[in-house]
Design a protein around this motif. Structure first.
Motif, PDB file in Angstrom:
ATOM      1  N   VAL A 207      10.227   0.706   7.656  1.00 10.74           N
ATOM      2  CA  VAL A 207      10.405   0.905   6.212  1.00 10.74           C
ATOM      3  C   VAL A 207       9.191   1.607   5.614  1.00 10.74           C
ATOM      4  O   VAL A 207       9.321   2.553   4.823  1.00 10.74           O
ATOM      5  CB  VAL A 207      10.643  -0.448   5.503  1.00 10.74           C
ATOM      6  N   ASN A 208       8.004   1.172   6.003  1.00 10.27           N
ATOM      7  CA  ASN A 208       6.774   1.769   5.486  1.00 10.27           C
ATOM      8  C   ASN A 208       6.651   3.239   5.887  1.00 10.27           C
ATOM      9  O   ASN A 208       6.189   4.073   5.097  1.00 10.27           O
ATOM     10  CB  ASN A 208       5.557   0.984   5.988  1.00 10.27           C
ATOM     11  N   LEU A 209       7.054   3.546   7.114  1.00  5.22           N
ATOM     12  CA  LEU A 209       7.026   4.936   7.571  1.00  5.22           C
ATOM     13  C   LEU A 209       7.981   5.798   6.759  1.00  5.22           C
ATOM     14  O   LEU A 209       7.682   6.951   6.439  1.00  5.22           O
ATOM     15  CB  LEU A 209       7.387   5.020   9.055  1.00  5.22           C
TER      16      LEU A 209
ATOM     17  N   ALA B  13       6.219   6.220   3.035  1.00 10.16           N
ATOM     18  CA  ALA B  13       5.000   7.023   2.858  1.00 10.16           C
ATOM     19  C   ALA B  13       4.564   7.793   4.090  1.00 10.16           C
ATOM     20  O   ALA B  13       3.494   8.414   4.071  1.00 10.16           O
ATOM     21  CB  ALA B  13       3.863   6.110   2.394  1.00 10.16           C
ATOM     22  N   GLY B  14       5.353   7.760   5.159  1.00 11.19           N
ATOM     23  CA  GLY B  14       4.924   8.436   6.380  1.00 11.19           C
ATOM     24  C   GLY B  14       3.843   7.634   7.078  1.00 11.19           C
ATOM     25  O   GLY B  14       3.583   6.481   6.742  1.00 11.19           O
ATOM     26  N   SER B  15       3.176   8.242   8.047  1.00  9.17           N
ATOM     27  CA  SER B  15       2.137   7.522   8.787  1.00  9.17           C
ATOM     28  C   SER B  15       0.828   7.453   8.003  1.00  9.17           C
ATOM     29  O   SER B  15       0.047   6.509   8.151  1.00  9.17           O
ATOM     30  CB  SER B  15       1.890   8.188  10.144  1.00  9.17           C
ATOM     31  N   ASN B  16       0.583   8.460   7.163  1.00  9.01           N
ATOM     32  CA  ASN B  16      -0.628   8.491   6.338  1.00  9.01           C
ATOM     33  C   ASN B  16      -0.322   9.201   5.018  1.00  9.01           C
ATOM     34  O   ASN B  16       0.471  10.139   4.990  1.00  9.01           O
ATOM     35  CB  ASN B  16      -1.767   9.236   7.047  1.00  9.01           C
TER      36      ASN B  16
ATOM     37  N   ALA C 193       0.832  -1.211   0.000  1.00  5.46           N
ATOM     38  CA  ALA C 193       0.000   0.000   0.000  1.00  5.46           C
ATOM     39  C   ALA C 193       0.865   1.260   0.000  1.00  5.46           C
ATOM     40  O   ALA C 193       0.552   2.239  -0.685  1.00  5.46           O
ATOM     41  CB  ALA C 193      -0.931  -0.004   1.207  1.00  5.46           C
ATOM     42  N   ALA C 194       1.948   1.245   0.771  1.00  9.49           N
ATOM     43  CA  ALA C 194       2.834   2.411   0.854  1.00  9.49           C
ATOM     44  C   ALA C 194       3.483   2.698  -0.500  1.00  9.49           C
ATOM     45  O   ALA C 194       3.503   3.844  -0.962  1.00  9.49           O
ATOM     46  CB  ALA C 194       3.905   2.177   1.920  1.00  9.49           C
ATOM     47  N   ILE C 195       3.999   1.652  -1.133  1.00  8.17           N
ATOM     48  CA  ILE C 195       4.607   1.802  -2.453  1.00  8.17           C
ATOM     49  C   ILE C 195       3.582   2.350  -3.444  1.00  8.17           C
ATOM     50  O   ILE C 195       3.868   3.251  -4.244  1.00  8.17           O
ATOM     51  CB  ILE C 195       5.142   0.434  -2.951  1.00  8.17           C
ATOM     52  N   THR C 196       2.379   1.812  -3.380  1.00  7.00           N
ATOM     53  CA  THR C 196       1.311   2.228  -4.295  1.00  7.00           C
ATOM     54  C   THR C 196       0.966   3.698  -4.125  1.00  7.00           C
ATOM     55  O   THR C 196       0.853   4.443  -5.113  1.00  7.00           O
ATOM     56  CB  THR C 196       0.053   1.373  -4.048  1.00  7.00           C
TER      57      THR C 196
END
Length: 296
Positions: free
Chosen positions: A102-104, A107-110, A46-49
């Motif tokens: 890594v996700n943070l 794309a940050g938290s949101n 989702a973050a990559i997307t």
């Protein structure tokens, strides 16, 4: 009309999350591997997307990139387990924990995707074919096609020599060694495929909701396990039903149960509790049908 819209929306969610269930099916039922990487690879996709869509990349290409990055997460878990000798459960926990950071970073938290940005549900190819339809119906058809396409590809792969070896790792790893194949390598391959599918699901969810949240992966492994067990329990006596088909039905059935709970007025903050209770009920039912055998 309201009921029909609700049914279509629920089925759409079931089709989307079937992609995640396919991944859990590979690790849990085929490899017998308790892979907690799922809770990290799902939001990774989702973050990559979200980031790629915001930067103007084609939404269909984004699906492939997200799946590839998710596969790398599975590769990390496999490497930690097979090559570094860490227990399967701990290997998944380590990767899942690392992926949260890594996700943070990605794309940050949101991160929200603006309405003006095309997704797989509004891009030109879909609009040309399904243009006159409502957005809800486009989502229904696109997710149905995607779920069936991935199912068919997975079924075809499991019939190949590599797929048969993968299935043998969970059932009889000695046989794999006898055939001069490295069972560790097959485990890694299974984890790569599984987490690629999970990240693909995260990508579709992000495009459907037009948003990424760092916490969206919480509880996804429980959902995946529940749908796999529901599906395989429902079709236990029907040997002709493929595992992927059972999992697809399990995903839809699970989403219907959740929607029924919401329709009955259950507060949103109790949904995770309902998921846990439903999962427990399925485990108990499955155990009784197996004559007392345990899942874990």
């Amino acid at each position: 009309m309201v009921f029909l819209d609700l049914l279509i929306s629920t089925l759409t969610q079931g089709f989307i999350y079937a992609l995640l269930s396919y991944g859990v099916f590979i690790t849990y039922k085929i490899l017998d591997f308790p892979d907690l990487t799922v809770d990290g690879s799902f939001p990774l996709g989702a973050a990559i997307t979200a980031v790629l869509l915001v930067n103007g990349m084609d939404p269909y290409l984004v699906l492939l990139i997200s799946a590839a990055v998710g596969a790398l997460a599975g590769l990390a878990t496999g490497f930690i387990h097979v090559r570094l000798g860490v227990r399967d459960l701990l290997a998944g926990i380590i990767t899942m924990t690392a992926l949260f950071s890594v996700n943070l970073q990605i794309a940050g938290s949101n991160l929200a995707v603006e309405r003006a940005i095309d997704t797989i549900f509004t891009a030109k190819p879909v609009m040309v074919i399904l243009g006159p339809m409502s957005l809800m119906m486009r989502k229904f058809i696109v997710t149905l096609v995607l779920a069936l396409l991935v199912k068919l590809l997975l079924d075809l792969y499991l019939k190949t020599k590599s797929g048969l070896l993968l299935r043998a790792v969970g059932d009889n790893s000695t046989l794999v060694t006898t055939l001069a194949k490295d069972k560790g390598t097959m485990k890694i391959l299974g984890l790569v495929i599984a987490n690629g599918l999970v990240a693909l699901c995260g990508s579709v969810v992000c495009q459907e909701q037009r948003a990424f949240a760092s916490t969206m992966g919480t509880g996804q492994v429980v959902f995946g396990l529940a749908t796999v067990i529901i599906g395989t329990t429902l079709f236990r006596r029907f040997s002709f039903v493929k595992g992927t088909t059972a999992v697809l039905v399990g995903s839809v059935f699970y989403k219907i149960c959740i929607q029924v709970a919401i329709s009955l007025g259950l507060p949103a903050n109790l949904l995770k509790l309902v998921m846990a209770v439903l999962f427990l009920a399925v485990l108990i039912l499955g155990e009784k049908k197996k004559g007392g055998a345990k899942y874990a």
